[in-house]
Scaffold this motif. Structure first.
Motif, mmCIF file in Angstrom:
data_model
loop_
_atom_site.group_PDB
_atom_site.id
_atom_site.type_symbol
_atom_site.label_atom_id
_atom_site.label_comp_id
_atom_site.label_asym_id
_atom_site.label_seq_id
_atom_site.Cartn_x
_atom_site.Cartn_y
_atom_site.Cartn_z
ATOM 1 N N TYR A 300 3.759 -0.150 7.024
ATOM 2 C CA TYR A 300 2.370 0.005 6.587
ATOM 3 C C TYR A 300 2.002 1.491 6.486
ATOM 4 O O TYR A 300 1.403 1.936 5.509
ATOM 5 N N ARG A 304 0.907 3.612 3.225
ATOM 6 C CA ARG A 304 -0.370 4.347 3.135
ATOM 7 C C ARG A 304 -0.110 5.727 2.545
ATOM 8 O O ARG A 304 -0.897 6.232 1.753
ATOM 9 N N TYR A 307 0.470 5.320 -1.050
ATOM 10 C CA TYR A 307 -0.814 5.036 -1.694
ATOM 11 C C TYR A 307 -1.539 6.349 -2.011
ATOM 12 O O TYR A 307 -2.048 6.545 -3.112
ATOM 13 N N SER A 308 -1.536 7.270 -1.015
ATOM 14 C CA SER A 308 -2.185 8.572 -1.223
ATOM 15 C C SER A 308 -1.514 9.326 -2.355
ATOM 16 O O SER A 308 -2.181 9.927 -3.209
ATOM 17 N N PHE A 311 -2.343 7.769 -5.653
ATOM 18 C CA PHE A 311 -3.723 8.087 -6.031
ATOM 19 C C PHE A 311 -3.785 9.490 -6.624
ATOM 20 O O PHE A 311 -4.428 9.722 -7.647
ATOM 21 N N SER A 312 -3.081 10.422 -5.966
ATOM 22 C CA SER A 312 -3.059 11.806 -6.483
ATOM 23 C C SER A 312 -2.473 11.834 -7.884
ATOM 24 O O SER A 312 -2.961 12.553 -8.758
ATOM 25 N N LEU A 314 -2.509 9.438 -10.096
ATOM 26 C CA LEU A 314 -3.506 8.856 -10.999
ATOM 27 C C LEU A 314 -4.562 9.903 -11.335
ATOM 28 O O LEU A 314 -4.952 10.072 -12.482
ATOM 29 N N ALA A 376 -2.320 3.945 -12.866
ATOM 30 C CA ALA A 376 -3.214 2.946 -12.282
ATOM 31 C C ALA A 376 -2.417 1.702 -11.882
ATOM 32 O O ALA A 376 -2.669 1.090 -10.830
ATOM 33 N N LEU A 379 -0.614 2.407 -8.673
ATOM 34 C CA LEU A 379 -1.540 2.378 -7.528
ATOM 35 C C LEU A 379 -1.861 0.935 -7.142
ATOM 36 O O LEU A 379 -1.879 0.577 -5.953
ATOM 37 N N LYS A 380 -2.086 0.097 -8.193
ATOM 38 C CA LYS A 380 -2.412 -1.308 -7.918
ATOM 39 C C LYS A 380 -1.240 -2.022 -7.259
ATOM 40 O O LYS A 380 -1.428 -2.850 -6.364
ATOM 41 N N ASP A 383 -1.146 -1.005 -3.763
ATOM 42 C CA ASP A 383 -2.290 -1.621 -3.091
ATOM 43 C C ASP A 383 -1.996 -3.077 -2.735
ATOM 44 O O ASP A 383 -2.294 -3.542 -1.636
ATOM 45 N N LEU A 386 0.442 -3.103 -0.010
ATOM 46 C CA LEU A 386 -0.253 -2.724 1.228
ATOM 47 C C LEU A 386 -1.013 -3.922 1.809
ATOM 48 O O LEU A 386 -0.970 -4.179 3.014
ATOM 49 N N ALA A 387 -1.691 -4.647 0.900
ATOM 50 C CA ALA A 387 -2.465 -5.806 1.363
ATOM 51 C C ALA A 387 -1.525 -6.824 1.996
ATOM 52 O O ALA A 387 -1.833 -7.424 3.038
ATOM 53 N N PRO B 7 -7.536 9.616 -0.675
ATOM 54 C CA PRO B 7 -8.051 8.597 -1.603
ATOM 55 C C PRO B 7 -9.281 7.875 -1.058
ATOM 56 O O PRO B 7 -10.142 7.451 -1.825
ATOM 57 N N LEU B 106 -9.295 -2.406 -5.674
ATOM 58 C CA LEU B 106 -8.156 -2.307 -4.762
ATOM 59 C C LEU B 106 -8.492 -2.880 -3.386
ATOM 60 O O LEU B 106 -9.589 -2.641 -2.864
#
Lengths: 656, 208
Positions: A300, A304, A307-308, A311-312, A314, A376, A379-380, A383, A386-387, B7, B106
């Protein structure tokens, strides 16, 4: 800054007299008085400065702070009890044998509404040779002349603890030795979790009995923890022996034919074995799930991070060109922000390209305001992953909790099974079967019984420990609440003193450290950061600042504290020595007092202290005439005189 | 956009600006820090740990609560064109609006929506100035302010005892589970604001 909240009235020593104190060979009979502010006993090496301060502490408490404690501080009661017999051996090397019987110390002090005159010998800690107590109108309120020395001491301890506002004499001894005395032990309160916790209870607690209760509970928790561990070790040792014997054993047990009692006994035994199996299985499962949980949590954390990064990516892939500083300048000034060319058509050309989602510099095709589809999607994706992992972490966490619950229930059932068996054995004795004719099996059974008994004992110890921890928690919470209320008054006192010394933005915070609470130092808001850069001597003064702040906080408005400080300067440089002098002077300025000793060569500290205090708030006491100087010291006696003279002139300077 | 920009701070910043500009036309940078901190506190009220929030706040002499992650997020998103506006009056650009929409889908941002919504909605009932005063009376920030200590706020593994006591009192008053976080948010802010007024001598002391 006025400090509210204080309720203790600690002893304020007015005078001390020594008789037949042979260490001070040239003046074995001494009479000293202590006024307000700082009393500084300045002397050369080896004259007995530390012994003098230890004697002052002894005169009030009957105990000499132990130089080499067998172990660290554990509890207030234990500290008192374990040092009750330390005084005679301490003084034996300092007072000549022929003087021991007649040597005396008499101390006069004020504690709350009463003035005390206490006289002690040096052979017994729990006896007083003389005790006189007067009230505020100077009338004797207790005549003890006909009493036995032990009865005097007992009465003294009760009365003085009550006058100070504490629940027990042991607490007074603790505060005098561990908070108000910075002596040759160089004990650092800040870094002693157990001692600071008690000091906090006494300084911030609502009721001194809470400090006592917490002290008792901590003792019980430690005791039962230690007992449980040693019992477990014993059981494990026996189990190893038993298994080793069993490994060589052969043959099966015979059928039970010994009647109901034996049947019940076996049923109880089986029940116990089942319980042991269940506990063992659940322990394995809990361990396995802990591992899964840790592994998934690590996954996890990694996701994370991804994910960061996604995001950067994106965000980097989606520049809105019209907002780029270069483009904005070019548009507003009709002048190319890159090459500097001015032209009325520049703005239109750029707008046209930006409007067509083209880079005005290289002409590349870009996407418009829409987020970069590829980035995007990535990232999805993360995500979603991650979920998924989060769900796994939650589920594993839940499962882990449930398993722990099951384990706790199974342990409880096991305890009951053990108790059931123990009750049976107590009532009927251990039933005998034919098996007992087999000496090997009988031996194994004896082992099993002993192991079971040890496990029962261990469970009992652990149950008591858990219970005591539960009882301690409300006391800790009450302390945390009180501290939180008091923090805004207490911390600035410490900050002021500490920053006078170190010139840094220092603070302190209360920290909960299972199973206790303590204080930690913050430097510019960060916990303990930069602390390694502090020298040992700098730490001493931070600790003294903490003691001063505590003393200021816990002292009632009508009662000022008195610190004993033994040659604190250590190896400070001139600048810090001077600051240290200012810090001590600040404490004296608030009406509290210090009885300290110092080496006469450390003139920067003393000069700074003398300059701030002047002779109105500081007394310098020459110690060199008290005892015989060494040959080397005699050769430099004029240097000592010179150093004394400089400080005395400093004291006198402001007076004029 | 600078690499390493947080983020969660970006999402919160876009969210707060979007909601605040609906009410007030734009958002001041300090209001973004303030409402994000309030949202973090409300998430703790819901039982989440402060460390789950994804970034930290500090008390500093230049303004509190303050988060360097939010500052970086604002700066990066201004350069990127997601945030527009003049000086420190921030607004969301159309690209920023689209990004907020994307980020809102998200799962990572799911648990943030409730507390952020409640924090932003509170300015419908309580003026922004009062929100600022009230948040400054919240025990953690109040202690740090009183001591003038530059410290990280809410950085202990356990919720600070005085804050826990206030949350417990709120739960007792409102019932364990109020679906909408806005109710406890507004009640708490009103209580804190009253404490502030009482300290300034503008109100009679509160009866326990």
């Amino acid at each position: 800054m006025p400090v509210r909240g204080g309720r203790l009235r600690m002893p304020r020593i007015r005078s001390i007299s020594l008789r037949n104190f042979s260490l001070f060979s040239k003046q074995p009979n001494l009479d000293l008085t202590f006024g307000d502010g700082v009393f500084c006993l300045a002397g050369a090496n080896g004259l007995g400065k530390s012994t003098f301060l230890a004697t002052v502490a002894y005169a009030v408490t009957g105990i000499v702070p132990p130089l080499k404690a067998k172990r660290g501080f554990t509890t207030v009661k234990e500290y008192y009890k374990s040092n009750l017999k330390s005084a005679p051996s301490f003084f034996r090397g300092r007072i000549a044998p022929q003087d021991m019987k007649d040597a005396l110390v008499t101390v006069e002090f004020v504690a709350g509404p009463s003035a005390y005159v206490v006289t002690r010998g040096f052979a017994r800690s729990n006896e007083l040779i003389g005790l006189e107590i007067r009230d505020s109108a100077d009338c004797v309120i207790l005549d003890t002349s006909e009493w036995e020395p032990k009865k005097r001491h007992s009465e003294y301890s009760h009365r003085v603890a009550a006058d100070v506002g504490l629940a027990a004499f042991e607490q007074l001894v603790f505060l005098e030795h561990m908070v108000l005395a910075f002596d040759e032990r160089r004990h650092l309160l800040f870094w002693d979790d157990r001692a600071i916790e008690q000091a906090l209870y006494m300084a911030f607690g609502v009721d001194p009995r809470h400090a006592q209760a917490a002290d008792d509970l901590r003792k019980e928790i430690s005791k039962h923890d230690s007992l449980a561990r040693s019992t477990d070790w014993e059981a494990s040792k026996l189990r190893t022996q038993r298994n080793s014997i069993a490994a060589n054993a052969q043959g099966a047990s015979e059928e039970d034919t010994a009647g109901d009692a034996l049947a019940e006994y076996r049923s109880l035994s089986e029940h116990l074995e089942e319980g042991q199996d269940t506990v063992s299985r659940l322990l394995d499962e809990v361990q396995a799930k802990e591992l899964d949980f840790a592994r998934t949590s690590a996954e996890y954390t990694t996701l994370r991070q991804e994910y960061s990064e996604a995001f950067s990516a994106l965000a980097q892939g989606s520049p809105v060109l019209a907002h780029h500083p270069l483009v904005r300048t070019s548009l507003s000034e009709s002048r190319c922000g890159l090459c500097g060319t001015s032209d009325a058509g520049i703005a239109d050309r750029i707008r046209e390209r930006v409007g067509a989602a083209e880079c005005p510099l290289c002409g590349s095709r870009l996407h418009g305001d829409e987020p970069d589809a590829k980035a995007a999607r990535r990232l999805k994706q993360i995500d979603r992953k991650l979920a998924e992992v989060q769900r796994k972490v939650d589920a594993l966490g839940q499962l882990r909790q449930e398993l722990r619950g099951d384990l706790s229930t199974a342990e409880e059932a096991l305890l009951q099974a053990r108790e059931g068996l123990a009750t049976f054995e107590k009532t009927y004795g251990r039933p005998r079967s034919d098996d007992d004719s087999d000496p090997l099996e009988a031996l194994l059974r004896r082992y099993d019984e002993q192991i079971r008994e040890l496990e029962r004992t261990k469970d009992r110890y652990n149950a008591v420990k858990r219970q005591k921890l539960r009882e301690l928690r409300p006391l800790q919470q009450a302390l945390q609440r009180r501290y939180s209320e008091a923090e805004r008054e207490f911390v600035p006192v410490f900050q002021k003193l500490a920053s006078l010394f170190l010139g840094l933005d220092l603070g302190i915070k209360m920290k909960h450290r299972e199973p206790g609470v303590g204080l930690i130092l913050t430097v510019s808001g960060s916990e303990r950061r930069q602390l390694d850069q502090l020298s040992e001597s700098q730490r001493f003064f931070l600790d003294i600042a903490l003691r001063m702040a505590l003393a200021q906080y816990f002292s009632a408005d009508d009662s000022k504290a008195q610190l004993l400080i033994d040659t604190p300067e250590g190896s400070l440089d001139i600048a810090y020595e001077s600051n240290a002098g200012e810090m001590l002077a600040e404490f004296a300025r608030t009406g509290h007092s210090i009885i300290m000793s110092a080496n006469i060569n450390t003139s920067a500290l003393l000069r700074s202290l003398a300059e701030k205090c002047t002779s109105r708030q500081m007394t310098l006491c020459r110690m060199t005439p008290w005892a015989e100087l060494s040959e080397v010291q005699k050769q430099h006696e004029r240097d000592f005189d010179g150093a004394y003279g400089r400080i005395e002139r400093q004291l006198a300077r402001r007076r004029r | 956009m600078r690499p390493g920009v947080n983020p969660y701070a970006c999402y919160d910043t876009l969210f707060v600006i979007s909601r605040t500009q609906q009410v007030m036309g734009n958002a001041m940078a300090g209001e973004v820090h303030l409402l994000a901190y309030l949202a973090c506190l409300l998430s703790m009220y819901r039982g989440r740990a402060a460390s789950d929030w994804g970034y930290w706040f500090i008390r500093s002499p230049y303004g509190a609560p303050y988060s360097s992650d939010i500052d970086r997020a604002v700066e990066s998103m201004q350069a990127n064109g997601w945030i527009g506006g003049v000086d420190r009056h921030l607004t969301l650009s159309s690209a920023g609006g689209l990004m907020l929409e994307t980020l809102s889908q998200l799962g990572q941002n799911g648990p943030r929506k409730g507390p952020l919504d409640a924090a932003c909605a509170s300015i419908l009932s309580v003026p922004m100035g009062i929100v600022r005063t009230a948040v400054s009376m919240e025990p953690e920030l109040r202690n740090a302010e009183a001591l003038s200590l530059d410290r990280t706020l809410l950085d202990e593994p356990e919720i600070p005892v005085p804050l826990h006591d206030q949350f417990e009192a709120l739960r007792r008053a409102l019932g364990i589970r109020v679906a909408d976080l806005m109710v406890p948010a507004v009640v708490w802010l009103s209580y804190l604001s009253r404490v502030a007024q009482e300290e300034m001598g503008m109100q009679e002391p509160l009866t326990p």
